[in-house]
Scaffold this motif. Structure first.
Motif, short mmCIF file in Angstrom:
data_model
loop_
_atom_site.label_atom_id
_atom_site.label_comp_id
_atom_site.label_asym_id
_atom_site.label_seq_id
_atom_site.Cartn_x
_atom_site.Cartn_y
_atom_site.Cartn_z
N ARG A 69 -3.91 15.47 11.01
CA ARG A 69 -4.46 14.42 10.13
C ARG A 69 -3.97 13.09 10.39
NH1 ARG A 69 -4.35 16.26 4.13
NH2 ARG A 69 -2.02 16.21 4.62
N LEU A 70 -4.73 12.08 10.52
CA LEU A 70 -4.21 10.69 10.22
C LEU A 70 -4.63 9.94 9.23
CD1 LEU A 70 -2.91 8.24 11.85
CD2 LEU A 70 -5.02 7.75 12.88
N ARG A 71 -3.82 9.24 8.07
CA ARG A 71 -3.93 8.40 7.29
C ARG A 71 -3.69 7.33 7.37
NH1 ARG A 71 -3.25 12.72 2.13
NH2 ARG A 71 -1.32 12.79 3.38
N PHE A 72 -4.20 6.23 6.87
CA PHE A 72 -3.72 4.98 6.69
C PHE A 72 -4.41 4.01 5.65
CE2 PHE A 72 -7.00 4.98 10.06
CZ PHE A 72 -7.73 3.94 9.65
N VAL A 73 -3.48 3.21 5.12
CA VAL A 73 -3.83 2.16 3.84
C VAL A 73 -3.90 0.82 4.26
CG1 VAL A 73 -3.34 1.81 1.60
CG2 VAL A 73 -3.17 3.98 2.28
N GLU A 74 -4.62 0.08 4.09
CA GLU A 74 -4.73 -1.34 4.59
C GLU A 74 -5.14 -2.13 3.34
OE1 GLU A 74 -6.19 -4.48 8.09
OE2 GLU A 74 -6.96 -2.29 7.93
N SER A 75 -4.26 -3.30 3.14
CA SER A 75 -4.54 -4.25 1.87
C SER A 75 -4.91 -5.53 2.51
CB SER A 75 -3.31 -4.45 1.21
OG SER A 75 -2.45 -5.22 1.87
N PRO A 86 0.78 -1.24 0.17
CA PRO A 86 0.05 0.05 0.13
C PRO A 86 0.79 0.99 0.09
CG PRO A 86 0.23 -1.01 2.13
CD PRO A 86 0.70 -1.91 1.31
N THR A 87 0.26 2.34 -0.65
CA THR A 87 0.95 3.54 -0.58
C THR A 87 0.33 4.82 -0.36
OG1 THR A 87 2.25 5.27 -2.16
CG2 THR A 87 0.57 3.63 -3.08
N GLU A 116 5.51 8.03 10.73
CA GLU A 116 4.90 7.12 9.43
C GLU A 116 5.48 5.74 9.73
OE1 GLU A 116 5.73 7.45 4.47
OE2 GLU A 116 7.26 8.32 5.85
N THR A 117 4.85 5.06 9.44
CA THR A 117 5.10 3.40 9.60
C THR A 117 4.50 2.69 8.36
OG1 THR A 117 2.97 3.02 10.67
CG2 THR A 117 4.28 3.45 11.91
N LEU A 118 5.33 1.77 7.92
CA LEU A 118 5.31 1.05 6.62
C LEU A 118 5.35 -0.41 6.80
CD1 LEU A 118 4.28 1.06 3.66
CD2 LEU A 118 6.78 1.65 2.95
N SER A 119 4.36 -1.31 6.32
CA SER A 119 4.71 -2.82 6.65
C SER A 119 3.97 -3.22 5.08
CB SER A 119 4.04 -3.24 7.68
OG SER A 119 2.66 -3.29 7.62
N ASP A 120 3.91 -4.62 5.21
CA ASP A 120 3.54 -5.22 3.86
C ASP A 120 1.96 -5.11 3.78
OD1 ASP A 120 5.97 -5.95 3.19
OD2 ASP A 120 5.77 -8.18 4.05
N GLU A 121 1.21 -4.78 4.95
CA GLU A 121 -0.16 -4.88 4.86
C GLU A 121 -0.91 -3.52 5.25
OE1 GLU A 121 -1.60 -7.94 7.23
OE2 GLU A 121 -1.03 -9.55 6.14
N VAL A 122 -0.02 -2.64 6.22
CA VAL A 122 -0.56 -1.56 6.60
C VAL A 122 0.40 -0.38 6.53
CG1 VAL A 122 -1.71 -0.23 8.40
CG2 VAL A 122 -2.28 -2.49 8.11
N ALA A 123 -0.04 0.93 5.94
CA ALA A 123 0.85 2.11 5.76
C ALA A 123 0.17 3.10 6.44
CB ALA A 123 1.20 2.43 4.43
N THR A 124 0.77 3.86 7.43
CA THR A 124 0.19 4.89 8.39
C THR A 124 1.07 6.16 8.33
OG1 THR A 124 0.99 4.36 10.33
CG2 THR A 124 -1.22 3.22 9.74
N HIS A 125 0.57 7.50 8.38
CA HIS A 125 1.26 8.51 8.67
C HIS A 125 0.41 9.48 9.24
CE1 HIS A 125 0.53 10.33 4.38
NE2 HIS A 125 -0.05 11.08 5.30
#
Length: 361
Positions: free
Chosen positions: A192-198, A10-11, A163-172
């Motif tokens: 603001r808090l944004r995150f992407v999860e696959s 995720p980006t 900012e955090t980034l892993s294979d399944e979740v990205a947050t910042h």
């Protein structure tokens, strides 16, 4: 359409699609693999504007950068200028014309000391024809919606705090503050808090929570969410929604959209969707329903885009009540993107471009 990453990675970067089978119509995405080899006055003018706009940013960036840094982040500043001409069934004698400008100017060299700092600018003009001919163009009764920001402009600084980034979740998370260019002038601040999860390779979810204070709306919050699923190699379905409440809003002002997005050719994309929006304290809970078709392609150069968007909707106003009407929008969009090479330590030679290998004999 054409830029993509995998769902497993995720980006949070704007302008990039999120699955290999997920074409995008968002600005900033490449629309062709063919690069122009000939330049003319149009390319020279575009390059001149890019240089004049981004050169001061890069100069400031280099001035505060640590030249000993071995791996400076590349600057990917972005400016979008969009013009829209919209025809309404009940639009009166004149179409509506608006222009919007948005900019995100990054200063990567100072990120070593200040995390991630960027300049954010956004502005939308009012309907020019309505301003020139008041009373002859607008509908008898306009119903305000949560996305009516025409005639507004703002500029500020954003600061990435984590900012955090892993294979399944990205947050910042980030903080921002700036000024509002309006009468009277104002200020704003936000967190603001944004995150992407696959979810495997089938679904990708994006969510954002924003708390803010503006001098025109006072305290407020906004929540947005969307989920995407690829259907084929070049097609995906997207479900998205948002909700905003402020001290001066009509309760929770909300909107939702369900759309099918695909690439027709390497340089053409299409989006077919259904949208709905309303407010909890409005006279009617739903302001409008609409079906729309959006066609987008690059024209002549990869940084010039043309869009055609016909739609049919059922808005509500106090005079005509719920009624059907059609509208067609024509858009011209021009993009400018800045790129800075990594900072090299003193004395290091500039890397040479790799040459194509000679064909085997």
């Amino acid at each position: 359409p054409g830029a993509a990453t995998t769902a497993a990675a995720p980006t949070l970067e704007p302008g990039a699609a999120t699955t290999a089978a997920a074409p995008t119509l968002e600005p900033g995405a490449a629309t062709t693999v063919e690069e122009e080899t000939d330049e003319n006055w149009l390319d020279i003018g575009h390059a001149f504007i890019e240089h004049r706009i981004f050169a001061p940013v890069l100069r400031v960036d280099r001035f505060f950068s640590d030249q000993r840094s071995m791996e400076a982040e590349r600057a990917r500043s972005f400016i979008r200028w969009r013009q829209e001409l919209r025809l309404h069934e009940y639009g009166g004698r004149f179409p509506s014309y608006t222009t919007t400008v948005s900019a995100n100017l990054k200063l990567p060299g100072i990120n070593e000391q200040l995390k991630r700092l960027q300049v954010e600018i956004a502005g939308q003009s009012r309907d020019a024809f309505t301003a020139l001919f008041p009373g002859e163009h607008a509908s008898p009764a306009e119903v305000p919606t949560s996305d009516q920001t025409f005639g507004s402009a703002e500029a500020g600084l954003g600061y990435r705090i984590f900012e955090t980034l892993s294979d399944e979740v990205a947050t910042h998370g980030d903080l921002g503050a700036g000024v509002l260019f309006q009468l009277p002038p104002g200020v704003y601040g936000r967190a603001r808090l944004r995150f992407v999860e696959s979810f495997g390779a089938k679904f990708l979810s994006r969510q954002a929570v924003i708390g803010f204070w503006r001098s025109d709306t006072r305290f407020g919050t906004t929540e947005t969410a969307e989920i995407e699923r690829p259907l084929a190699r070049s097609t995906l379905v997207r479900l998205s929604g948002s909700s905003t409440i402020t001290e001066r809003s009509r309760g929770f002002e909300w909107g939702g959209d369900l759309s099918l997005i695909g690439t027709l050719k390497s340089r053409v994309g299409a989006q077919l969707g259904f949208g709905i929006n309303g407010a909890t304290r409005a006279i009617t809970p739903v302001d409008a329903y609409r079906f729309y078709l959006r066609l987008r392609r690059d024209f002549y150069r990869k940084w010039i885009f043309l869009e055609l968007e016909p739609q049919y909707g059922w808005p509500w106003d106090p005079v005509r009540k719920r009624h059907g009407e059609w509208a067609v929008a024509f858009r011209l969009e021009i993009q400018f993107q800045g790129t800075e090479a990594p900072v090299r330590p003193p004395g290091e030679a500039e890397p040479q471009e790799p040459r194509d290998p000679s064909p085997a004999r």
